[in-house]
Design a protein around this motif. Sequence first.
Motif, mmCIF file in Angstrom:
data_model
loop_
_atom_site.group_PDB
_atom_site.id
_atom_site.type_symbol
_atom_site.label_atom_id
_atom_site.label_comp_id
_atom_site.label_asym_id
_atom_site.label_seq_id
_atom_site.Cartn_x
_atom_site.Cartn_y
_atom_site.Cartn_z
ATOM 1 N N GLU A 10 0.907 -1.299 -0.002
ATOM 2 C CA GLU A 10 0.159 0.022 -0.094
ATOM 3 C C GLU A 10 0.795 1.272 0.008
ATOM 4 O O GLU A 10 0.671 2.224 -0.576
ATOM 5 C CB GLU A 10 -1.109 -0.120 1.195
ATOM 6 C CG GLU A 10 -1.923 -1.133 1.280
ATOM 7 C CD GLU A 10 -1.116 -2.455 1.981
ATOM 8 O OE1 GLU A 10 -0.162 -2.025 2.827
ATOM 9 O OE2 GLU A 10 -1.557 -3.595 2.164
ATOM 10 N N VAL A 11 1.977 1.209 0.745
ATOM 11 C CA VAL A 11 2.960 2.291 0.717
ATOM 12 C C VAL A 11 3.551 2.699 -0.616
ATOM 13 O O VAL A 11 3.558 3.634 -0.946
ATOM 14 C CB VAL A 11 3.786 2.291 1.769
ATOM 15 C CG1 VAL A 11 4.916 3.400 1.573
ATOM 16 C CG2 VAL A 11 3.381 2.059 2.941
ATOM 17 N N ALA A 12 3.748 1.585 -1.333
ATOM 18 C CA ALA A 12 4.482 1.871 -2.610
ATOM 19 C C ALA A 12 3.524 2.324 -3.593
ATOM 20 O O ALA A 12 3.768 3.246 -4.566
ATOM 21 C CB ALA A 12 4.924 0.468 -3.288
ATOM 22 N N GLU A 13 2.165 1.594 -3.523
ATOM 23 C CA GLU A 13 1.279 2.123 -4.530
ATOM 24 C C GLU A 13 0.812 3.646 -3.958
ATOM 25 O O GLU A 13 0.515 4.417 -5.026
ATOM 26 C CB GLU A 13 -0.115 1.322 -4.143
ATOM 27 C CG GLU A 13 -1.067 1.436 -5.234
ATOM 28 C CD GLU A 13 -0.603 1.282 -6.672
ATOM 29 O OE1 GLU A 13 -1.093 2.021 -7.790
ATOM 30 O OE2 GLU A 13 0.348 0.142 -7.073
ATOM 31 N N ALA A 14 0.816 4.084 -2.870
ATOM 32 C CA ALA A 14 0.409 5.416 -2.232
ATOM 33 C C ALA A 14 1.644 6.100 -2.883
ATOM 34 O O ALA A 14 1.185 7.301 -3.719
ATOM 35 C CB ALA A 14 0.454 5.552 -1.078
ATOM 36 N N GLY A 15 2.773 5.863 -3.010
ATOM 37 C CA GLY A 15 4.004 6.720 -3.292
ATOM 38 C C GLY A 15 3.694 7.130 -5.233
ATOM 39 O O GLY A 15 3.853 8.047 -5.597
ATOM 40 N N ALA A 41 8.383 0.177 -9.934
ATOM 41 C CA ALA A 41 7.390 1.194 -10.109
ATOM 42 C C ALA A 41 8.237 2.076 -10.812
ATOM 43 O O ALA A 41 7.536 2.955 -11.963
ATOM 44 C CB ALA A 41 7.127 1.797 -8.590
ATOM 45 N N GLN A 42 9.494 2.630 -10.822
ATOM 46 C CA GLN A 42 10.131 3.380 -11.537
ATOM 47 C C GLN A 42 9.952 3.037 -13.357
ATOM 48 O O GLN A 42 9.773 4.018 -14.049
ATOM 49 C CB GLN A 42 11.764 3.460 -11.051
ATOM 50 C CG GLN A 42 11.639 4.228 -10.007
ATOM 51 C CD GLN A 42 13.223 4.093 -9.492
ATOM 52 O OE1 GLN A 42 14.200 4.085 -10.537
ATOM 53 N NE2 GLN A 42 13.709 3.980 -8.047
ATOM 54 N N GLU A 43 10.372 1.774 -13.321
ATOM 55 C CA GLU A 43 10.294 1.319 -14.834
ATOM 56 C C GLU A 43 8.574 1.487 -15.115
ATOM 57 O O GLU A 43 8.566 1.994 -16.373
ATOM 58 C CB GLU A 43 10.440 -0.167 -14.981
ATOM 59 C CG GLU A 43 11.777 -0.616 -14.750
ATOM 60 C CD GLU A 43 12.021 -1.952 -14.832
ATOM 61 O OE1 GLU A 43 11.342 -2.700 -15.174
ATOM 62 O OE2 GLU A 43 13.158 -2.349 -14.185
ATOM 63 N N ARG A 44 7.602 1.361 -14.357
ATOM 64 C CA ARG A 44 6.301 1.559 -14.776
ATOM 65 C C ARG A 44 6.055 2.922 -15.290
ATOM 66 O O ARG A 44 5.418 3.233 -16.159
ATOM 67 C CB ARG A 44 5.251 1.051 -13.654
ATOM 68 C CG ARG A 44 5.245 -0.440 -13.563
ATOM 69 C CD ARG A 44 4.302 -0.807 -12.519
ATOM 70 N NE ARG A 44 2.998 -0.099 -12.388
ATOM 71 C CZ ARG A 44 2.053 -0.157 -11.423
ATOM 72 N NH1 ARG A 44 2.533 -0.714 -10.232
ATOM 73 N NH2 ARG A 44 0.985 0.521 -11.286
ATOM 74 N N VAL A 45 6.712 3.857 -14.576
ATOM 75 C CA VAL A 45 6.488 5.473 -14.553
ATOM 76 C C VAL A 45 7.134 5.750 -16.041
ATOM 77 O O VAL A 45 6.573 6.601 -16.811
ATOM 78 C CB VAL A 45 7.073 6.081 -13.430
ATOM 79 C CG1 VAL A 45 7.026 7.645 -13.826
ATOM 80 C CG2 VAL A 45 6.086 5.722 -12.318
ATOM 81 N N ARG A 46 8.421 5.465 -16.098
ATOM 82 C CA ARG A 46 8.867 5.869 -17.286
ATOM 83 C C ARG A 46 8.413 5.033 -18.661
ATOM 84 O O ARG A 46 8.486 5.744 -19.569
ATOM 85 C CB ARG A 46 10.638 5.153 -17.287
ATOM 86 C CG ARG A 46 11.660 5.873 -16.252
ATOM 87 C CD ARG A 46 12.723 5.426 -16.161
ATOM 88 N NE ARG A 46 13.488 5.924 -14.942
ATOM 89 C CZ ARG A 46 13.998 7.245 -14.795
ATOM 90 N NH1 ARG A 46 13.801 7.854 -15.842
ATOM 91 N NH2 ARG A 46 14.594 7.613 -13.891
ATOM 92 N N ALA A 47 7.722 3.995 -18.531
ATOM 93 C CA ALA A 47 7.176 3.456 -19.588
ATOM 94 C C ALA A 47 5.947 4.142 -19.752
ATOM 95 O O ALA A 47 5.590 4.198 -20.977
ATOM 96 C CB ALA A 47 6.774 1.973 -19.257
#
Length: 56
Positions: A10-15, A41-47
Amino acid sequence: MQASADAEPEVAEAGLETLCTIWRRDGVVGEDLLLKLDPQAQERVRALGVRVRSPW
């Protein structure tokens, strides 16, 4: 180390949600914020094509 990441998804998803909110508002996010996310998550954002601004 992976166990601690799995313990608080949940913490990672909130970030990630916070970062996406900033991106929608400003059109760019600071690299320092991106680096606070886990590597996946960094990869998802960059994608997604999110523009990242260097903090310097």
